[in-house]
Design a protein around this motif. Sequence first.
Motif, PDB file in Angstrom:
ATOM      1  N   ILE A  73       0.843  -1.161  -0.155  1.00 13.28           N
ATOM      2  CA  ILE A  73       0.048   0.075   0.071  1.00 13.28           C
ATOM      3  C   ILE A  73       0.988   1.297   0.089  1.00 13.28           C
ATOM      4  O   ILE A  73       1.650   1.525   0.944  1.00 13.28           O
ATOM      5  CB  ILE A  73      -0.924   0.209   1.198  1.00 13.28           C
ATOM      6  CG1 ILE A  73      -1.772  -1.249   1.386  1.00 13.28           C
ATOM      7  CG2 ILE A  73      -1.913   1.133   1.174  1.00 13.28           C
ATOM      8  CD1 ILE A  73      -2.447  -1.338   2.656  1.00 13.28           C
ATOM      9  N   PRO A  74       0.787   2.165  -0.936  1.00 13.69           N
ATOM     10  CA  PRO A  74       1.590   3.348  -1.019  1.00 13.69           C
ATOM     11  C   PRO A  74       0.789   4.464  -0.218  1.00 13.69           C
ATOM     12  O   PRO A  74      -0.476   4.423  -0.236  1.00 13.69           O
ATOM     13  CB  PRO A  74       1.606   3.565  -2.293  1.00 13.69           C
ATOM     14  CG  PRO A  74       0.529   3.188  -3.049  1.00 13.69           C
ATOM     15  CD  PRO A  74       0.058   1.934  -2.399  1.00 13.69           C
ATOM     16  N   ILE A  75       1.425   5.076   0.587  1.00  7.99           N
ATOM     17  CA  ILE A  75       1.005   6.248   1.214  1.00  7.99           C
ATOM     18  C   ILE A  75       0.762   7.450   0.688  1.00  7.99           C
ATOM     19  O   ILE A  75       0.366   8.549   1.148  1.00  7.99           O
ATOM     20  CB  ILE A  75       1.670   6.540   2.785  1.00  7.99           C
ATOM     21  CG1 ILE A  75       3.115   6.934   2.416  1.00  7.99           C
ATOM     22  CG2 ILE A  75       1.730   5.114   3.565  1.00  7.99           C
ATOM     23  CD1 ILE A  75       3.552   7.444   3.965  1.00  7.99           C
ATOM     24  N   GLY A  76       1.650   7.545  -0.728  1.00  7.99           N
ATOM     25  CA  GLY A  76       1.452   8.775  -1.568  1.00  7.99           C
ATOM     26  C   GLY A  76       2.466   9.470  -1.326  1.00  7.99           C
ATOM     27  O   GLY A  76       2.987   9.964  -0.132  1.00  7.99           O
ATOM     28  N   ASP A  77       3.174   9.888  -2.339  1.00  7.70           N
ATOM     29  CA  ASP A  77       4.247  10.893  -2.342  1.00  7.70           C
ATOM     30  C   ASP A  77       3.891  12.057  -3.024  1.00  7.70           C
ATOM     31  O   ASP A  77       3.585  12.097  -4.194  1.00  7.70           O
ATOM     32  CB  ASP A  77       5.590  10.291  -3.004  1.00  7.70           C
ATOM     33  CG  ASP A  77       6.861  11.030  -2.563  1.00  7.70           C
ATOM     34  OD1 ASP A  77       6.826  12.360  -2.538  1.00  7.70           O
ATOM     35  OD2 ASP A  77       7.805  10.542  -2.465  1.00  7.70           O
ATOM     36  N   PRO A  78       3.726  13.342  -2.305  1.00  3.18           N
ATOM     37  CA  PRO A  78       3.169  14.556  -3.132  1.00  3.18           C
ATOM     38  C   PRO A  78       4.309  15.074  -4.103  1.00  3.18           C
ATOM     39  O   PRO A  78       3.932  15.449  -5.249  1.00  3.18           O
ATOM     40  CB  PRO A  78       3.157  15.544  -1.899  1.00  3.18           C
ATOM     41  CG  PRO A  78       3.090  14.764  -0.493  1.00  3.18           C
ATOM     42  CD  PRO A  78       3.584  13.544  -0.901  1.00  3.18           C
ATOM     43  N   GLN A  79       5.543  14.750  -3.710  1.00  4.76           N
ATOM     44  CA  GLN A  79       6.696  15.107  -5.104  1.00  4.76           C
ATOM     45  C   GLN A  79       6.355  14.425  -6.394  1.00  4.76           C
ATOM     46  O   GLN A  79       6.716  14.768  -7.449  1.00  4.76           O
ATOM     47  CB  GLN A  79       7.995  14.926  -4.426  1.00  4.76           C
ATOM     48  CG  GLN A  79       8.076  15.753  -3.313  1.00  4.76           C
ATOM     49  CD  GLN A  79       9.660  15.710  -2.809  1.00  4.76           C
ATOM     50  OE1 GLN A  79      10.691  15.903  -3.670  1.00  4.76           O
ATOM     51  NE2 GLN A  79      10.010  14.970  -1.782  1.00  4.76           N
TER      52      GLN A  79
END
Length: 958
Positions: A73-79
């Motif tokens: 599960i990726p927690i998400g990278d804003p970059q």
Amino acid sequence: MPDRAAERPAVYSIPGHRSFADSLAAGLLQRFGAEPLGLARGRILLPNNRAVRAVTDAFVRVSGTGLLLPRLIPIGDPQLDERIGGALEVIDDEPIPAAIDPLERLLTLIGLVRLGDESTAEAARLSGEVGRTLDALQIEDIDPPQLRTAVAETDDLANHWEKSLSRLQKVIEKWPVVLAQRGRIDLTERRNRLLRRLADRWRDSPPEGFTVAAGITTAAPAVAALMARVAYMPGGMVVLPALSLADVMPDEEWDVLGSEQTHPQFHLKLMLDRMGVARGEVEPWRNAGRSASSAKRGRAVANAMTAPDFSHKWEHLPAPERRLTGIRLAELPDPASEAQAIALALREALETPGRTAALVTPDRHLARRVSALLARWDIAADDSAGTPLSETPAGTLLLGIASAAAEELAPVPLMSLAKHPLVGGEGEERVRWLDVVRALDRALRGPRPAPGLAGLDAHFGEKKVTGRWEPVRRKIQLLQDLITGPVSLADFATHLVEAVESLASDRAWRGPAGRAAAELLGGLQASETARTLTIEPTDALPLLRQLLSAQSIRPPYGGHPRISIWGLLEARLQHADLIVLGGLNEGVWPALPSPDPWLPPKVRSALGMPGLEFRIGLSAHDFASALGAPQVLITRARRDGRSPTVASRFLLRLQAMTGGLAHDVRLERMTAVLDDPGMPRPVSRPAPQPPVEQRPDRISITSVDRLNADPFAFYAQAILKLRALDPVDDDHTARWKGTAVHQVFEDWLQEDDCDPAKLRGRAEQLLAGEAIHPMLRALWAPRLLEAIDWMAELERANRKAGRRPLAAEISGEASLAGITVHGRADRIDRLADGGIAIIDYKTGAPPRQKAVDAGFALQLGLLGLIARAGGFEGVSGEPEAFEYWSLTRHKGRFGKLMRADEKTGADEFLARSYFAFARAAQRWLTGTEPFTAKLNPAYAPYGDYDQLMRLEEWYGRG
């Protein structure tokens, strides 16, 4: 695995000399792989989608057989513009509002940020910065009241900072109201809420099976809170990448990291502090599979990256603790050579079966160069960091359309658009299209025509290529009214779509870039905010470029299986057998901190936010982690495109500690010789000697001087039939000015019978034409009009003396010395005694007497010989005067009359001209003498054929 005590966190670290993904997979497989469903009951939280792919591949490598994976599960990278994984979304009684669309957010912020005198493009740029500032505040859980307090407590701010903060605070106060009206929240705020809600839920009801948070280095409070929950809950584990434990970094060095934001361990210390975990509670990840490199190298790298206050320990380190075996350095002269060296190193890695190699660099230009160079060996290595949409074919097509429309179909953007690879069809249709475009390209050589379709219609009509112009005109006619005045952004997007459909049909929307472009324009068309946002014609191109550049197109998987090109974000958690760290120059790696135009450093410090140099610490951690690969090649260019470069501070640290890294001399030499043509062999002065039958028996009078001064240039023009083309959209050159003025004088004679009173009016009409640039008009008009007035006075004096104009721009020819000589006389006058005067108009200076005496400047003399032979139809009489009417400055005013035969008399002048021509004809036209280049360089001022004759290779030698 037994549950841990609640007071003891389960936090581990995989050292940098181990492959993180492989070590994680091996450890989890050893712990939970005994049962068939042991892994499937667990979940792994990872930083981004790239990490998910890396860990998936690692499980495949470690297992060797099929298995049921845990949930990744990726927690998400804003970059990376990634959102939190859908697996963390939970349906409950209080759903979290949806996040506002990034494009809608930007457009809305433009309306809030824009001042009355700002362009929309500038407001969009500032709005993007405001959005990043809002995200930074939300990531750090800073509320607007905290910002107001910090600003109030900060003294001695410069005036421009006070203005920026005042403007920012107004936006921050209005922004929540705008979001509430739409029922939306910011993406970063939604991410924070989801992570905090997940932490709360797992506190009350821990999930079944194991939960691992792996490779997450973001120290945001919401992320740290979730990591802490995972670390303390039953079955939970946090696995950090390359955390320096006490055996690598002593406690006294660790304790000072709170003020060392550029240190590679700073963000990990900040995360542990926010998690409430001491470094002493972190354990090494045991039984973790194969090592990428040695632990000794890992300690040496940690020593090299130590805080500045402790770098003195290098003096006392024993040799084994400073040795970096397996790390090589290649320093190349320029970026092109660096890219070539990297491509060679990657290509060589493929010679070993199963060996993998990857380039890691933040320099996108270097990455694209390497990718292009690998193509010479048919190696497709995609840059996984992506390419801005503005640099893809779909993006450049949109920018080309906007540019052509904004510049009113000026030749350069028009031809650039017409030649775009997506325009004109495919296959044979594309070939026919390019044939048409090439014909129009030739017709547009020279000064710019009048703007718009009307100007192009008239121009191509004069050039007699209307038939070629019509099919192109049908495709671009929509550009005429694409944006002629203030228009809403939504309508502009609609016009763009129509123009794209006309030019490229559905080819523009294919592939990842085409789909992204279609989504962007579709979003603008559907946006209510875009309907209320008005843009001017000058805003269209820069605003569109900003919108396109903000989107990065990452290639799908499917490149070479053993060669990769990664950006810093993509390289995290991934290793290869050979890692090439490219672009190790200061300002590239690490990059210079991006300035924040809204929050001054004092305010950031008062708010407890990381400083702008925080990113340098992340780059340092990426660099140190990449040094753990089995083999590492570091490259840098000594010069960039403008000046010498400075080696990266990271590289200088390695050099200082080791006393100098081992140079890969072999690679440097291979790069130098790969495309080395060998010892230069300059050509000698060219002197072609074609047979007599190939030499022309007809020559223009304007070519005779070229034949005498530069026979090779005459050979290239008259025998090889080569002509220099003017640039498209060229400036108004001296030749153009001369042609325009000659036309004025021709019309003056044919329509006004050289009436002195009407000459100035015709000159003013020329200067008022749309084809003349206002700057040229302002500079040229005073000089030209003064010279025109002088010519009118000269004409009046000639009339009083009984002299009358006879012909203008009249062509004639005669046979001289066995050669047909032809030419055009600017003007011929009838003298009072019945003779004729031949006149040559000069917008520049007339020839010097020295040139005439040396047998050059034969134009007037040859025209006189043609006239004496009766070569001008309707003109009779003996040539008695040969005059230059020059419009240049002379004795304080513009205008000068010069008699070419003043010292010799007409008969001797003609005789000299004949013998000079006969000598040249006997040598090169009827004879066999070679056409030697630059035979008389003092009288060969034009360089149209200098490159063809390779002038710089031989001129001046010997």
